[in-house]
Design an enzyme around this catalytic site. Sequence first.
Site, PDB file in Angstrom:
ATOM      1  N   ASP A  85      -6.986  10.833  16.742  1.00  0.00           N
ATOM      2  CA  ASP A  85      -6.286  11.580  15.734  1.00  0.00           C
ATOM      3  C   ASP A  85      -6.826  10.880  14.355  1.00  0.00           C
ATOM      4  O   ASP A  85      -7.530   9.932  14.145  1.00  0.00           O
ATOM      5  CB  ASP A  85      -4.852  11.158  15.816  1.00  0.00           C
ATOM      6  CG  ASP A  85      -4.219   9.729  15.526  1.00  0.00           C
ATOM      7  OD1 ASP A  85      -3.428   9.662  15.331  1.00  0.00           O
ATOM      8  OD2 ASP A  85      -5.085   8.995  15.503  1.00  0.00           O
ATOM      9  N   GLY A  92      -5.160   9.155  12.160  1.00  0.00           N
ATOM     10  CA  GLY A  92      -4.524   8.136  11.120  1.00  0.00           C
ATOM     11  C   GLY A  92      -3.325   8.770  10.509  1.00  0.00           C
ATOM     12  O   GLY A  92      -2.810   8.002   9.724  1.00  0.00           O
ATOM     13  N   GLY A  93      -3.409  10.043  10.460  1.00  0.00           N
ATOM     14  CA  GLY A  93      -2.352  10.719   9.419  1.00  0.00           C
ATOM     15  C   GLY A  93      -1.030  10.468   9.715  1.00  0.00           C
ATOM     16  O   GLY A  93       0.072  10.377   8.998  1.00  0.00           O
ATOM     17  N   PHE A  94      -0.768  10.442  11.222  1.00  0.00           N
ATOM     18  CA  PHE A  94       0.668  10.266  11.528  1.00  0.00           C
ATOM     19  C   PHE A  94       1.378   9.146  11.263  1.00  0.00           C
ATOM     20  O   PHE A  94       2.694   9.126  10.898  1.00  0.00           O
ATOM     21  CB  PHE A  94       0.775  10.399  13.147  1.00  0.00           C
ATOM     22  CG  PHE A  94       2.037  10.373  13.703  1.00  0.00           C
ATOM     23  CD1 PHE A  94       2.388   9.303  14.460  1.00  0.00           C
ATOM     24  CD2 PHE A  94       3.104  11.483  13.418  1.00  0.00           C
ATOM     25  CE1 PHE A  94       3.983   8.891  14.844  1.00  0.00           C
ATOM     26  CE2 PHE A  94       4.492  11.048  14.015  1.00  0.00           C
ATOM     27  CZ  PHE A  94       4.708  10.078  14.675  1.00  0.00           C
ATOM     28  N   ASP A 126      -4.686  15.334   7.624  1.00  0.00           N
ATOM     29  CA  ASP A 126      -3.648  16.237   7.055  1.00  0.00           C
ATOM     30  C   ASP A 126      -2.602  15.582   6.278  1.00  0.00           C
ATOM     31  O   ASP A 126      -2.429  14.258   6.519  1.00  0.00           O
ATOM     32  CB  ASP A 126      -2.965  16.981   8.192  1.00  0.00           C
ATOM     33  CG  ASP A 126      -2.417  16.212   9.318  1.00  0.00           C
ATOM     34  OD1 ASP A 126      -1.709  16.901  10.041  1.00  0.00           O
ATOM     35  OD2 ASP A 126      -2.763  15.031   9.651  1.00  0.00           O
ATOM     36  N   GLN A 151      -0.121  22.989   9.039  1.00  0.00           N
ATOM     37  CA  GLN A 151       1.109  22.326   8.254  1.00  0.00           C
ATOM     38  C   GLN A 151       1.855  23.486   7.682  1.00  0.00           C
ATOM     39  O   GLN A 151       1.642  24.493   7.709  1.00  0.00           O
ATOM     40  CB  GLN A 151       0.794  21.220   7.388  1.00  0.00           C
ATOM     41  CG  GLN A 151      -0.081  19.976   8.020  1.00  0.00           C
ATOM     42  CD  GLN A 151       1.097  19.054   9.107  1.00  0.00           C
ATOM     43  OE1 GLN A 151       1.976  19.258   8.984  1.00  0.00           O
ATOM     44  NE2 GLN A 151       0.422  18.343   9.836  1.00  0.00           N
ATOM     45  N   GLY A 170       3.106  18.275  12.461  1.00  0.00           N
ATOM     46  CA  GLY A 170       4.146  18.329  11.707  1.00  0.00           C
ATOM     47  C   GLY A 170       5.443  18.542  12.475  1.00  0.00           C
ATOM     48  O   GLY A 170       6.561  18.668  11.685  1.00  0.00           O
ATOM     49  N   ASP A 206       0.111  15.917  23.386  1.00  0.00           N
ATOM     50  CA  ASP A 206      -0.101  14.592  23.645  1.00  0.00           C
ATOM     51  C   ASP A 206       1.274  13.989  23.338  1.00  0.00           C
ATOM     52  O   ASP A 206       1.937  14.512  22.422  1.00  0.00           O
ATOM     53  CB  ASP A 206      -1.126  13.840  22.641  1.00  0.00           C
ATOM     54  CG  ASP A 206      -0.311  13.815  21.472  1.00  0.00           C
ATOM     55  OD1 ASP A 206      -0.404  14.558  20.568  1.00  0.00           O
ATOM     56  OD2 ASP A 206      -0.273  12.560  20.637  1.00  0.00           O
ATOM     57  N   CYS A 248       7.519  13.802  45.016  1.00  0.00           N
ATOM     58  CA  CYS A 248       6.209  13.255  44.239  1.00  0.00           C
ATOM     59  C   CYS A 248       5.273  12.360  45.297  1.00  0.00           C
ATOM     60  O   CYS A 248       5.721  11.460  46.123  1.00  0.00           O
ATOM     61  CB  CYS A 248       6.664  12.106  43.153  1.00  0.00           C
ATOM     62  SG  CYS A 248       5.212  11.562  42.118  1.00  0.00           S
ATOM     63  N   CYS A 300       2.769  10.401  44.409  1.00  0.00           N
ATOM     64  CA  CYS A 300       2.097   9.337  43.989  1.00  0.00           C
ATOM     65  C   CYS A 300       2.356   8.015  44.657  1.00  0.00           C
ATOM     66  O   CYS A 300       3.314   7.648  45.592  1.00  0.00           O
ATOM     67  CB  CYS A 300       2.357   9.051  42.487  1.00  0.00           C
ATOM     68  SG  CYS A 300       3.718   7.889  42.145  1.00  0.00           S
ATOM     69  N   CYS A 308       5.824   6.392  44.440  1.00  0.00           N
ATOM     70  CA  CYS A 308       6.910   7.088  45.116  1.00  0.00           C
ATOM     71  C   CYS A 308       6.696   7.083  46.893  1.00  0.00           C
ATOM     72  O   CYS A 308       7.505   7.021  47.531  1.00  0.00           O
ATOM     73  CB  CYS A 308       7.049   8.534  44.727  1.00  0.00           C
ATOM     74  SG  CYS A 308       7.551   8.619  43.194  1.00  0.00           S
ATOM     75  N   HIS A 349       3.534   6.146  37.781  1.00  0.00           N
ATOM     76  CA  HIS A 349       4.203   7.494  38.340  1.00  0.00           C
ATOM     77  C   HIS A 349       4.569   8.613  37.436  1.00  0.00           C
ATOM     78  O   HIS A 349       4.149   9.602  37.362  1.00  0.00           O
ATOM     79  CB  HIS A 349       5.829   7.125  38.774  1.00  0.00           C
ATOM     80  CG  HIS A 349       6.614   8.171  38.767  1.00  0.00           C
ATOM     81  ND1 HIS A 349       6.651   9.110  39.856  1.00  0.00           N
ATOM     82  CD2 HIS A 349       7.693   8.560  38.088  1.00  0.00           C
ATOM     83  CE1 HIS A 349       7.381   9.990  39.907  1.00  0.00           C
ATOM     84  NE2 HIS A 349       8.202   9.713  38.810  1.00  0.00           N
TER      85      HIS A 349
END
Lengths: 355, 398
Positions: free
Chosen positions: B91, B93-95, B145, B188, B215, B265, B303, B305, B308, B333
């Site tokens: 990303d 770095g804006g967040f 952004d 945005q 946003g 994400d 599940c 995995c 589990c 998990h």
Amino acid sequence: MKFAVKAWSNGRARTGLLHLGNYPNPIETPALLLPTRKGLPYFISPDLLPSLPSPDSHLLQVCPLHFLEGLSPKTISKVGGLHQMVGLPEYGFAAVARDSVQCLPECNSTNKVGASFETPCGRLLIKPADYVEMISSMKPNIWATLADEVPAWVSDKRNKTSVDRTVRWLDECIALSSAGGAVFGSIVGGPSVEERERCTQEVARRNVSGYWIGGFGLGESMDERPALLNAVTAILQEEKPRLVCGLGLPEEVLQGVAAGIDLFDSEYIYHLTLEGFALTFPLGGVGVNVFSFDPNNLGSDRSKINLRATIYRKDTSPVVENCSCYTCQNHTKAYINHLLNVHEMLAQILLEMRP
Amino acid sequence: MALRFEVLGRFNRARAANLTLPHFLCQTPLFMPVGTQGTIKGLTTNQLEEIGCQIILGNTYHLALRPTSELIDELGGLHKFMNWPRALLTDSGGFQMVSLLHLADITEKGVTFQSPVDGKPMLLTPEESIQIQNRIGADIIMALDDVVKTTITGPRIEEAMYRTLRWIDRCIAAHKRPNEQNLFGIVQGGLDPVLRDICVRGLVDRNLPGYAIGGLAGGEDKDSFWRVVAQCTAALPEDKPRYVMGVGYPLDIVVCSALGADMYDCVYPTRTARFGTALVTEGVLKLKHNVMADDTRPIDPTCACMVCKNYTRAYIHCLVTKDAMGSQLLSYHNLFYMMKLSRDLHSSIIEGRFPQFVCDFLRKMFPKGDVPEWVCNAMEVAGIDISSCCAPFISSQE
């Protein structure tokens, strides 16, 4: 469990084979027990365990006291025992009441009723009956009887008492126990050769499958140990395995091997991992290790390097060249250095897998 | 452009596609776990491959601080540094502007941070952000952004939207590796449909390889959230991937996929694992609670995995929040769950059974039929009939 001595050295050291009931391949001794927390390694998750050399890595040490923090013996039994609980049916577990990290024996609070330990749940007094109840629910392959361990600086009287108690508790544990698993009789005796011999003689008379030699790693010096260890192993039956806890550095383990010890704990690895160290000494005999002692290396020496040191920031070589472990095959010193700097869990996982 | 996006199946607005990136061929819809500092907390790259992760996120802000983008570049890029053979996304770095706002000052030039590591001022311009991301070397990079919280109202939102459009041109100009790294623009405009529309059209004019809807996922009400997503997915080009940033909860991912989004994400699955919460078909399971102490069932019996299959709730309960192993096992998990969700979304769309999948999902999560109204509204726009999952609700007009 079955144990057989395979070969002898000129002295007391010997190699052997340990057969566990639930795992087809025998384990060669001398061998290390991997340290665990509540039955699983501190950092290596169970699906990564197979990447460690097999069958050497199939012996795990477990401290029953860990489970006092949230898991009752009833629940453990309900699941079917320790192996089922931690999802490692083919691994061997050796249960010992103390661990060198979080459940340390507190000899001043121990009394005739039970052994006292400092644990994350506070100071606890464990009676033989409680201990055996935990063991019965866990069903480990091997378990050491409850002992009264004392450090090297206690009075002779206190030391003598610890031997008397340990032997008495051994008898109680055996009497109470209906669990399967190989019982290892606990031998203490502190810094006194006479007391060590006395304890060993008593324990050797009992019907046990092996011996756990306690009272080490509690502050005694390396120089004192060989005499104490040899005093014990001189009396013990040859064909029964011997387990010692508290011998940390590789040099100390070698001392133990020389005295005829077959199994060792390795809490030392936990401490190394937390500090950011990776072991680097060559395994095949004496290697020509051209390693300059640089004071900036934060304690690195010929046997280990501290990956927090800034010299590793851009080092794209693996921790040890030509090493086949997961960490060396997949990652560089630079990456581990970064992970340590930003306090990421992955650092400990990779370091624990390395030794 | 360094990607290929091929839609393989549809249901109304929802689509399943192959997204071919320089390092990996991914299948969408997909969820991207967040490996902020060059690692997913507590998991090895091997485990991530086994679980089925296709793209991982790295955070430019954190990596630029430690170990620095120059070092990563010198050592051959982030893929090599962390030994991750599949795709990476960084990303901008804006967040952090939003999450660390009290330390930041935003001007036309860029964003000044006060470094939390050593207190020194750090200026992040669009040019600098792209240069850092060029050095890190991810398959997808994000434009810098001007992000504002959706809970803010007023002229700031409009200012941020226009600035984002001005900054995208600076990002494009600064991008030195367009044949190896895909620069995504970020839409945005807050919750204002007019502003969002202007932003979408402005970004589409620049003909970028992909577009993100930014946003959101910052505290706005769910009703506003889905409407913005719906508007943007309707307006963005069909033949390019759409990435809703910061999403999130499994329910949100299912809704957004129904509305035509492809990539997501969020730190949620891994972060909530470290607090002892597992993701399950019914929602969540709080393993910290004492009632778990003697529950000998697996976390999720459906599940497949490793966690589990081998462990009981009781054992995980005694580990969580106390031992690193607890975090590791639960993260494993939870990510497995998210990867399975991604695979199910992709395959159900391709196999022509997406509506059944959605209904099944909602039925398990809301067994009493109390599907939230925003979900019902969103599904109506998505053209998916979920009446079989909803208990007949008492309208306020009766």
